[in-house]
Design an enzyme around this catalytic site. Structure first.
Site, PDB file in Angstrom:
ATOM      1  N   ARG A 111      76.817  47.131  77.669  1.00 34.83           N
ATOM      2  CA  ARG A 111      76.499  46.243  76.544  1.00 34.83           C
ATOM      3  C   ARG A 111      76.820  44.802  76.908  1.00 34.83           C
ATOM      4  O   ARG A 111      77.880  44.514  77.455  1.00 34.83           O
ATOM      5  CB  ARG A 111      77.304  46.628  75.290  1.00 34.83           C
ATOM      6  CG  ARG A 111      76.971  45.738  74.085  1.00 34.83           C
ATOM      7  CD  ARG A 111      77.892  46.018  72.912  1.00 34.83           C
ATOM      8  NE  ARG A 111      79.292  45.711  73.213  1.00 34.83           N
ATOM      9  CZ  ARG A 111      79.801  44.481  73.226  1.00 34.83           C
ATOM     10  NH1 ARG A 111      79.031  43.431  73.001  1.00 34.83           N
ATOM     11  NH2 ARG A 111      81.082  44.285  73.499  1.00 34.83           N
ATOM     12  N   ILE A 112      75.870  43.913  76.595  1.00 34.37           N
ATOM     13  CA  ILE A 112      76.123  42.478  76.645  1.00 34.37           C
ATOM     14  C   ILE A 112      75.752  41.921  75.276  1.00 34.37           C
ATOM     15  O   ILE A 112      74.951  42.507  74.551  1.00 34.37           O
ATOM     16  CB  ILE A 112      75.323  41.763  77.757  1.00 34.37           C
ATOM     17  CG1 ILE A 112      73.827  42.087  77.653  1.00 34.37           C
ATOM     18  CG2 ILE A 112      75.860  42.127  79.121  1.00 34.37           C
ATOM     19  CD1 ILE A 112      72.964  41.344  78.654  1.00 34.37           C
ATOM     20  N   SER A 113      76.367  40.800  74.913  1.00 38.03           N
ATOM     21  CA  SER A 113      76.159  40.259  73.566  1.00 38.03           C
ATOM     22  C   SER A 113      74.886  39.445  73.431  1.00 38.03           C
ATOM     23  O   SER A 113      74.322  39.356  72.345  1.00 38.03           O
ATOM     24  CB  SER A 113      77.360  39.398  73.161  1.00 38.03           C
ATOM     25  OG  SER A 113      78.530  40.192  73.095  1.00 38.03           O
ATOM     26  N   SER A 114      74.430  38.830  74.525  1.00 40.25           N
ATOM     27  CA  SER A 114      73.228  37.999  74.453  1.00 40.25           C
ATOM     28  C   SER A 114      72.451  38.076  75.766  1.00 40.25           C
ATOM     29  O   SER A 114      73.022  38.385  76.811  1.00 40.25           O
ATOM     30  CB  SER A 114      73.603  36.546  74.143  1.00 40.25           C
ATOM     31  OG  SER A 114      74.403  36.008  75.171  1.00 40.25           O
ATOM     32  N   GLN A 161      73.623  36.590  79.193  1.00 43.23           N
ATOM     33  CA  GLN A 161      74.725  37.199  79.939  1.00 43.23           C
ATOM     34  C   GLN A 161      74.148  38.157  80.977  1.00 43.23           C
ATOM     35  O   GLN A 161      72.980  38.535  80.904  1.00 43.23           O
ATOM     36  CB  GLN A 161      75.665  37.939  78.977  1.00 43.23           C
ATOM     37  CG  GLN A 161      76.396  37.018  78.026  1.00 43.23           C
ATOM     38  CD  GLN A 161      77.304  37.775  77.062  1.00 43.23           C
ATOM     39  OE1 GLN A 161      76.989  38.879  76.634  1.00 43.23           O
ATOM     40  NE2 GLN A 161      78.437  37.181  76.739  1.00 43.23           N
TER      41      GLN A 161
END
Length: 201
Positions: A8-11, A14
């Protein structure tokens, strides 16, 4: 074993490379681009992973670190309990331990997860408290800009929420709003609002 890896990355700006560094060829890959505050069971790839578990396609999941699962300790523990009930082993790479040993829950694992989850939650609360303190100081100095039009957030909160957009605007001042929206993964309207608030802040 039927293995999978959840990342998982937030945006979109990234990078996933660090999380994929320990990926094995036989693993099914589930990559989410979403905030860690969203419950695991509500994320697009989280939903797909849970469906794969229900269909008996997965019995072993790897993640790079606990915060990939989430930022809320209750959500993390609920997700872990779901894995355990379905006899799915979770391995956290940076801890080097697994959630189950010989088919039984690893109590040391759960204890460590609980501690780390609580620490992460406390840090989030500390960040929020520092943010509110900054707003209070700005108000006292007459520099507080108040609420962003159409939003329940102040200018400071709004810009903090979209800090990745702020960063790209500062780094690439000559790029069009449309290109900035593509880079950040945000809507054109959001980028326009951020630019407007940056101009008056």
């Amino acid at each position: 074993m039927k293995k999978a890896r959840y990342n998982r990355i937030s945006s979109p700006n990234q990078k996933l490379e660090r999380q994929l560094a320990k990926n094995h060829p036989e693993e099914l890959i589930f990559n989410d681009v979403i905030s860690g505050s969203i419950p695991f069971a509500e994320r697009p790839m989280g939903i797909s992973l849970l469906e794969a578990i229900e269909n008996k396609k997965i019995d072993y999941i790897s993640i790079s670190s606990v915060d990939r699962l989430g930022r809320n300790i209750n959500d993390i523990l609920d997700t872990l309990d779901y894995f355990t009930k379905n006899q799915v082993i979770l391995k956290v790479d940076n801890l080097g331990i697994e959630s189950m040993i010989k088919g039984k829950p690893n109590q040391v694992f759960k204890l460590i997860i609980s501690v780390l989850g609580n620490v992460a939650e406390m840090e989030r609360q500390n960040i929020r408290e520092r943010q509110l303190e900054g707003i209070a100081i700005a108000k006292a100095n007459g520099k507080y800009k108040g609420r962003v039009r159409g939003s329940s957030m102040s200018t400071e909160e709004f810009l903090y929420k979209y800090s990745n957009v702020v960063k790209e605007i500062k780094n690439h001042p000559d790029l069009s709003i449309r290109k900035l929206a593509k880079i950040t993964g945000k809507s054109v309207g959001t980028v326009q609002s951020v630019k407007k608030e940056m101009a008056v802040s």
